[in-house]
Design an enzyme around this catalytic site. Structure first.
Site, PDB file in Angstrom:
ATOM      1  N   HIS A  55       1.987 -16.545   8.395  1.00 15.34           N
ATOM      2  CA  HIS A  55       0.397 -16.451   8.485  1.00 15.34           C
ATOM      3  C   HIS A  55       0.153 -14.855   8.412  1.00 15.34           C
ATOM      4  O   HIS A  55      -1.130 -14.688   9.202  1.00 15.34           O
ATOM      5  CB  HIS A  55       0.037 -16.892   9.942  1.00 15.34           C
ATOM      6  CG  HIS A  55       0.443 -18.329  10.336  1.00 15.34           C
ATOM      7  ND1 HIS A  55      -0.246 -19.506  10.099  1.00 15.34           N
ATOM      8  CD2 HIS A  55       1.855 -18.558  10.664  1.00 15.34           C
ATOM      9  CE1 HIS A  55       0.564 -20.835  10.558  1.00 15.34           C
ATOM     10  NE2 HIS A  55       1.669 -20.188  10.905  1.00 15.34           N
ATOM     11  N   SER A  76     -10.227   7.781  -7.332  1.00 14.97           N
ATOM     12  CA  SER A  76     -11.614   7.443  -7.321  1.00 14.97           C
ATOM     13  C   SER A  76     -12.381   8.535  -7.719  1.00 14.97           C
ATOM     14  O   SER A  76     -11.934   9.517  -7.630  1.00 14.97           O
ATOM     15  CB  SER A  76     -11.884   7.043  -5.769  1.00 14.97           C
ATOM     16  OG  SER A  76     -13.281   7.080  -5.718  1.00 14.97           O
ATOM     17  N   LYS A  86      -8.140   9.088  -2.588  1.00 16.90           N
ATOM     18  CA  LYS A  86      -7.804   7.820  -2.756  1.00 16.90           C
ATOM     19  C   LYS A  86      -6.880   7.494  -4.002  1.00 16.90           C
ATOM     20  O   LYS A  86      -6.879   8.318  -4.949  1.00 16.90           O
ATOM     21  CB  LYS A  86      -8.968   7.014  -3.594  1.00 16.90           C
ATOM     22  CG  LYS A  86     -10.224   6.729  -2.403  1.00 16.90           C
ATOM     23  CD  LYS A  86      -9.774   5.429  -1.548  1.00 16.90           C
ATOM     24  CE  LYS A  86     -10.219   3.995  -2.303  1.00 16.90           C
ATOM     25  NZ  LYS A  86     -10.109   3.014  -1.610  1.00 16.90           N
ATOM     26  N   GLU A  91      -4.162  -5.168  -8.616  1.00 15.01           N
ATOM     27  CA  GLU A  91      -5.222  -6.100  -8.713  1.00 15.01           C
ATOM     28  C   GLU A  91      -5.570  -6.682  -9.730  1.00 15.01           C
ATOM     29  O   GLU A  91      -6.044  -8.132  -9.693  1.00 15.01           O
ATOM     30  CB  GLU A  91      -6.592  -5.114  -8.105  1.00 15.01           C
ATOM     31  CG  GLU A  91      -6.277  -4.516  -6.706  1.00 15.01           C
ATOM     32  CD  GLU A  91      -7.317  -3.465  -6.611  1.00 15.01           C
ATOM     33  OE1 GLU A  91      -8.226  -3.577  -5.992  1.00 15.01           O
ATOM     34  OE2 GLU A  91      -7.039  -2.162  -7.081  1.00 15.01           O
TER      35      GLU A  91
END
Ligand code: ARG
Length: 461
Positions: free
Chosen positions: A160, A281, A287, A294
């Site tokens: 979980h 970024s 970043k 992704e």
């Protein structure tokens, strides 16, 4: 033949197709990817036509040389593809005619575009399967290297996405080795099943010419000719099987990619991804984004989408060939490209990533991850039934939580107040290294067990 009508079937036609008809009908824009397979199929067919005496040896030789010329034109980029010629089959044949003249007209004897496209497409999918086999193997090797380096590093195991029990880094990597290993066995299975030749099924019913389908099958590396000509030109389950294998594998990639996204976040810091597989970024200087992970996570969408789309194309088609089936190719091309790209990107990320070992260990100890070890200790050492041990442990967890501590921080007095038979040896099982080392059941997370599995896989590959 009328000058304005089609050069392949102009005998029956007086008019040119409408421009819209040409646009919806032509597949050359995408099936040019089948050029090498198409020419290989034609070479095998022509050689067989000569061997069986259906065409002369000199015509076969002219066809063979002509096809090689056409292939080098295509590979060299000088070939002019024509939409009016619809597809790769007619483009190649028309060019062959321009190069060698009359003998080109004998190539299509005892053959149809229906068995031709089925053959080309099988050959193409088979090549992708071979590529995928290599890519999966390389990915597995990258995971094995990570598992070997970190067979003993402890990290939290989750259920979980809540801390459950400590596991080893090696064990986690090896879980993916198992998944990609099954993908590997699935592509091998699919290859075996699909490796039969449709060539010579002709339009749908076979042919009256004394062709030798065993000969062409062998020349193209197929195990045998397909046994039913209707099936040979109608079947696309080989492509669907490829897509479903690719979908399952893309799902595995996606799950791992999701973990890498989570693990590389500032909140987790389990891994550092390399610069080579990250992006920055344009506005936030601090970043470093896991874009490759992704994108891998997202690839399942188009790959499984291709599977569904082709299933829908096929589901209502009566035997044998229908033009609907021309819609099979783009889906498979796109899925294959993206699956192979995702496998390569994952391999690169896995090779390059660095586990933050100290951080993994810290996280492994948090969240009362050794509570099950404590309950097991109570069963072993005090003879409590597991259900009761679970209850006692729960009370100790509640006490630690209330006072903002971890289980090993509780004093023996505090523990004995909850259950009188607890002794100091309980502290041995509350450490994460002891916890993982104790899970020696077959397939368990103990470093020894993990090393056994690494050795087994290295041997198997
Ligand atoms: N371009 C066609 C396809 O991809 C080739 C087969 C055409 N066959 C036919 N009977 N029109 O399916």
């Amino acid at each position: 033949m009328s000058k304005t009508s089609n050069q392949m079937w102009g005998g029956r036609f007086a008019d040119q197709p409408d421009a819209i008809m040409e646009a919806i009908n032509a597949s050359i824009g995408f099936d040019k990817r089948l050029a090498a397979q198409d020419i290989a199929g034609s070479r095998a067919h022509a050689a067989m036509l000569a061997a069986t005496g259906i065409i002369s040896d000199s015509d076969a030789e002219a066809i063979r040389e002509g096809l090689l010329t056409v292939l080098s034109e295509i590979e060299g980029g000088s070939f002019e593809f024509s939409t009016a010629l619809e597809d790769i089959h007619m483009n190649v044949e028309a060019r062959l005619k321009a190069v060698i003249g009359e003998p080109a007209g004998r190539l299509h004897t005892g053959r149809s575009r229906n068995d031709q496209v089925a053959t080309d497409f099988r050959l193409w999918v088979r090549d992708q399967i071979d590529e995928a086999e290599g890519s999966l193997t390389r990915l597995i090797h990258a995971l094995l290297a990570q598992a070997e380096a970190g067979a003993e590093w402890v990290m939290p195991g989750f259920t979980h996405l809540q801390t459950a029990q400590p596991v080893t880094w090696g064990h986690h990597m090896m879980a993916y080795v198992e998944m990609f290993g099954r993908d590997l066995s699935r592509v091998r299975d699919a290859r075996k099943r699909m490796n039969e030749s449709p060539l010579g099924a002709a339009a749908l019913a076979g042919t009256g010419f004394p062709i030798d389908r065993h000969m062409t099958a062998q020349a193209l590396g197929f195990d045998a000719p397909m046994a039913n000509s209707l099936d040979a030109v109608s079947a696309r389950d080989f492509a669907l099987e490829f897509l479903s294998v690719a979908s399952i594998s893309a799902m595995h990639l996606s799950r791992f990619a999701e973990e890498l996204v989570i693990w590389s976040s500032a909140q987790f810091r389990f891994v550092t991804l390399s610069d080579r597989f990250s992006t920055g970024s344009s506005i936030m200087p601090q970043k470093k984004n896991p874009d490759a992970a992704e994108l891998i996570r997202a690839k399942i969408g188009r790959i499984f989408g291709a599977n569904v789309a082709l299933m829908m194309v096929m589901k209502g088609l009566p035997l044998a060939y229908s033009k609907d089936m021309q819609e099979d190719k783009e889906q498979v091309f796109d899925a294959a490209d993206n699956w192979l790209l995702a496998l390569a990107a994952m391999e690169g990320m896995v090779r390059d990533m660095t586990a933050n070992v100290a951080n993994l260990e810290k996280a492994a100890s948090a969240g009362f991850s050794t509570a099950t070890d404590l309950a097991d200790w109570l069963v072993r050492e005090t003879g409590l039934p597991f259900r009761e041990a679970h209850h006692v442990t729960g009370a100790l967890v509640a006490l630690a939580e209330k006072t903002g501590r971890d289980l090993p921080d509780l004093t023996l007095d505090e523990m004995q107040a909850v259950h009188g038979n607890i002794t100091a040896s309980v502290y041995d099982v509350l450490g994460v290294h002891n916890s993982v080392a104790s899970r020696r059941s077959y397939g368990g997370t103990a470093p020894d067990r993990v090393r056994e599995q690494i050795a087994r896989w290295k041997e198997a590959l």
